[in-house]
Structures are given as C-alpha cells and as structure tokens.
Design a protein around this motif. Structure first.
Motif, mmCIF file in Angstrom:
data_model
loop_
_atom_site.group_PDB
_atom_site.id
_atom_site.type_symbol
_atom_site.label_atom_id
_atom_site.label_comp_id
_atom_site.label_asym_id
_atom_site.label_seq_id
_atom_site.Cartn_x
_atom_site.Cartn_y
_atom_site.Cartn_z
ATOM 1 N N PRO A 177 15.752 5.365 25.300
ATOM 2 C CA PRO A 177 16.461 6.571 24.932
ATOM 3 C C PRO A 177 17.532 7.089 25.627
ATOM 4 O O PRO A 177 17.817 8.417 25.967
ATOM 5 C CB PRO A 177 15.167 7.455 24.848
ATOM 6 C CG PRO A 177 14.555 6.961 26.140
ATOM 7 C CD PRO A 177 14.779 5.388 26.170
ATOM 8 N N ASP A 178 18.339 6.153 26.723
ATOM 9 C CA ASP A 178 19.389 6.606 27.386
ATOM 10 C C ASP A 178 20.679 6.762 26.602
ATOM 11 O O ASP A 178 21.594 5.767 26.660
ATOM 12 C CB ASP A 178 19.409 5.593 28.685
ATOM 13 C CG ASP A 178 20.418 6.033 29.746
ATOM 14 O OD1 ASP A 178 20.643 7.154 29.710
ATOM 15 O OD2 ASP A 178 20.723 5.325 30.611
ATOM 16 N N GLU A 179 20.801 7.870 26.024
ATOM 17 C CA GLU A 179 22.043 7.949 25.272
ATOM 18 C C GLU A 179 23.139 8.189 26.450
ATOM 19 O O GLU A 179 24.477 7.898 25.559
ATOM 20 C CB GLU A 179 21.976 9.392 24.373
ATOM 21 C CG GLU A 179 22.480 10.971 25.049
ATOM 22 C CD GLU A 179 21.084 11.031 25.908
ATOM 23 O OE1 GLU A 179 21.503 12.024 26.743
ATOM 24 O OE2 GLU A 179 20.154 10.496 26.160
ATOM 25 N N VAL A 180 23.109 8.266 27.621
ATOM 26 C CA VAL A 180 24.216 8.688 28.372
ATOM 27 C C VAL A 180 25.096 7.353 28.437
ATOM 28 O O VAL A 180 26.227 7.241 28.621
ATOM 29 C CB VAL A 180 23.690 9.101 29.824
ATOM 30 C CG1 VAL A 180 25.035 9.195 30.818
ATOM 31 C CG2 VAL A 180 23.036 10.531 29.756
ATOM 32 N N GLN A 181 24.173 6.003 28.684
ATOM 33 C CA GLN A 181 24.849 4.825 28.831
ATOM 34 C C GLN A 181 25.665 4.472 27.541
ATOM 35 O O GLN A 181 26.519 3.767 27.389
ATOM 36 C CB GLN A 181 23.924 3.806 29.521
ATOM 37 C CG GLN A 181 23.279 4.389 30.714
ATOM 38 C CD GLN A 181 24.243 4.209 31.578
ATOM 39 O OE1 GLN A 181 25.388 3.465 31.955
ATOM 40 N NE2 GLN A 181 24.287 5.265 32.716
ATOM 41 N N LEU A 186 30.554 3.161 24.200
ATOM 42 C CA LEU A 186 31.137 3.491 23.108
ATOM 43 C C LEU A 186 32.393 3.871 23.524
ATOM 44 O O LEU A 186 33.531 3.419 22.796
ATOM 45 C CB LEU A 186 30.659 4.861 22.304
ATOM 46 C CG LEU A 186 29.341 4.704 21.578
ATOM 47 C CD1 LEU A 186 28.938 5.899 20.947
ATOM 48 C CD2 LEU A 186 29.507 3.456 20.573
ATOM 49 N N SER A 187 33.156 4.509 24.717
ATOM 50 C CA SER A 187 34.123 4.882 25.142
ATOM 51 C C SER A 187 35.028 3.487 25.404
ATOM 52 O O SER A 187 36.446 3.533 25.141
ATOM 53 C CB SER A 187 34.219 5.590 26.431
ATOM 54 O OG SER A 187 33.577 5.124 27.401
ATOM 55 N N ILE A 188 34.365 2.515 25.797
ATOM 56 C CA ILE A 188 34.789 1.370 26.446
ATOM 57 C C ILE A 188 35.268 0.350 25.290
ATOM 58 O O ILE A 188 36.438 -0.207 24.996
ATOM 59 C CB ILE A 188 34.470 0.489 27.412
ATOM 60 C CG1 ILE A 188 34.360 1.528 28.707
ATOM 61 C CG2 ILE A 188 34.938 -0.663 27.703
ATOM 62 C CD1 ILE A 188 33.531 0.873 29.870
ATOM 63 N N THR A 189 34.291 0.282 24.574
ATOM 64 C CA THR A 189 34.201 -0.815 23.340
ATOM 65 C C THR A 189 35.035 -0.222 22.185
ATOM 66 O O THR A 189 35.855 -1.308 21.754
ATOM 67 C CB THR A 189 32.637 -0.805 22.782
ATOM 68 O OG1 THR A 189 31.900 -1.584 23.817
ATOM 69 C CG2 THR A 189 32.571 -2.200 21.647
#
Length: 325
Positions: A177-181, A186-189
C-alpha cells in the motif's frame, strides 16, 4: 476486419509499411501509459490517509485532475497540429515527470500538500497523458486505409483503456500500500516511455487518404451528414476545421453534449470506485481488482466497437454505434 498487408494500396513501399507498423507499435506503447488517471481510485484511499484528507478533499483532488485533463484536450490538439508528434511527445514527457514527481514530493510532505495543489500536480500529469495519447492516436490514424481505420483506432483506444489495469496490477504486486513509491515509479517510467516511443511515430500518406480542405464557413458543414460518415465531409473531401470553426459547429456541440452525458457518470464511478469499495467493507486487494476489471472492460468495449464499425461501415453509419453504447 483485420489490419493486414492486403489492406494497403499496392503503391505503398516496403519502407512505408515498416514505418507504419513501427509507428503503430510505438502508438500502442504511448496509449498504454496514457490512461493512468483512471487508476486514481486504486490509490486514492491510501493517498487520503497519507495526506490526512477528508473524503471531500480527496474527491476534490480527483475532480480537478479529471476536469483539467479533459478541458486541455483542445489545446493539446492545437499544439500537436503546430508542433508535430516528436515535440508534443517530448513536452508531454516533461509534464508527466513534473506532475507525478511533485505528487511524490508532496506525499512525502516535502512539498505543498494542500488538496487543491495536489490536484494541480495531477493535472500536470493528466496534461502529459493527454498529449501522449494524442501523439499515439493522431500520429497513426491517417497511416491506415479507411477500411482498416476503425480497427487501428480501436486497438489504440483499447490500450488507453487497458492502461489502468496494467499499472494497477504493478501497484498491487510491487508497491501497495505504499503509493508514495508508485508516484516516483510513474514519474520516471511514463516520461521515459512517452519520450522514447514518441520518436518512432511516423505519419505516412496512404493512397486513399482524403484530401482536406479549409472552409471558412465550416460551422455550416455537418459533422455527421445524412450519408452517415462519422468524419466531416464536403463534396467527397475531408473538411479541415479550425478550433474556432469547430466550436461554432452545431453538430460538434451535439456530439459534445452526447459524450458528456454518456461518459460523465462513468467517470464519476471511475474516480470514486476505490472509496466506494472501502466504504462497502472491501479490502485493498478487492479495491484494486475492481479497477482492473473496469479497465479490462474499457479495453474490450473500445476494441469491439472499433472492429464492428469497420465490418458494418457500409451497412450502418458509424454514429449508430454511439447510439448502441
């Protein structure tokens, strides 16, 4: 109706066909990363908890993202027409990276975390997604003959619909549930795929591609003429509408209001599906599974209607399928 070599004019060169399929594959990649806004409901409950938002505030975040994303479509389309596929792809990659990376920083409480500001961060990402999808779709749609165009659009739109399932599954198996990672991923990929694939989208003129004309009185030309063709026609030629002429066209507003009424309720469910599942007592796994099921259904509908519109194009008008939906 399948997309095969027999569908293309005999004058198409081998090099054109290679570019066509390379560009189509690149377009599918771009479409498959462009629908991540639909997975909002899969991480919304976790984001709400991390940020300490109320249900009203998390709904506001989703609303800002959805409204800004769709409202930006006409500007993205205009920018694409003037700048071309590669510049639009590069610009979209920048927006994707900035939007999701700022969201990552905010979710770690290293940046502003007000609900309105976080909604604006997601708006930037949505703007990038919109640009990526525009490049993938508009860069390929004219590369295929008219009789195969419905299938091509159906496949590209299908991958757009499938995007949420792909990234929700990645989130479920890798980050939840770690949406932070997830936001950093998403930002990089997404930025990397958008930038890389966008360099391989080519536009190739087919022999049966219709000539376009520019008509100052375009607001009087029907978008859906009596003959039933979905695209604009005037005396057998395609009609090239400027944005100003488009918004003056009565049939444009007819279609716009129709799509608003059809898609509005669906988007409301998509944006709140995770919260609805949690409110009904479901766990996070069920919540994510619901998003995946909805995304697969989205993909299937786009594919099926794309194929059927080609098969029955000579028997019924394409707007008929809008009525069926």
């Amino acid at each position: 109706m399948s997309i095969n070599d027999a569908s293309f004019p005999p004058t198409s060169t081998k090099n054109d066909r290679v570019k066509r399929y390379v560009g189509f594959f690149a377009g599918c990649l771009m479409a498959s990363i462009s629908g991540t806004g639909y997975m909002f409901s899969s991480f919304a409950p976790e984001l709400k908890e991390t940020m300490g938002y109320s249900q009203t505030e998390i709904n506001l975040v989703g609303t800002i993202m959805m409204v800004s994303g769709y409202a930006s479509s006409i500007f993205i389309g205009t920018f694409y027409d003037k700048a071309g596929a590669r510049i639009t792809a590069a610009t979209s990659a920048v927006f994707l990276f900035i939007g999701y990376f700022l969201l990552y920083l905010a979710s770690r409480h290293l940046f502003w975390s007000d609900a309105v500001v976080v909604g604006l961060f997601l708006s930037l990402a949505s703007l990038g997604s919109n640009g990526s999808y525009t490049v993938g779709l508009a860069g390929n749609i004219k590369n295929f003959p008219t009789k195969s165009r419905g299938v091509a659009v159906g496949v590209l739109a299908g991958f757009y619909g499938l995007s949420a399932a792909i990234f929700t599954k990645i989130y479920q198996n890798t980050f939840s549930p770690d949406e932070v990672q997830l936001f950093r991923f998403l930002s990089i990929t997404l930025a990397a795929v958008c930038l890389g694939a966008g360099m391989f989208v080519f536009t190739i003129k087919t022999d049966d591609q219709e000539d376009t004309i520019n008509v100052h009185a375009a607001e009087k030309a029907p978008l859906v003429p009596e003959g039933g063709a979905m695209h604009i026609h005037m005396h057998g030629k395609g009609l090239d509408l400027s944005p100003l002429s488009l918004i003056r066209n009565r049939e444009f507003w007819l279609l716009a209001v129709t799509f608003l009424c059809i898609t509005g309720p669906g988007l409301t469910v998509i944006g709140n599906l995770g919260s609805l599942a949690i409110a009904l007592g479901a766990d996070s796994t069920t919540q994510n599974d619901l998003v995946i099921v909805l995304s697969v259904a989205n993909f299937s509908g786009r594919m099926i209607f794309g194929v059927l519109s080609d098969i029955f194009a000579r028997r019924v008008s394409r707007p008929f399928f809008l009525l069926v939906s």
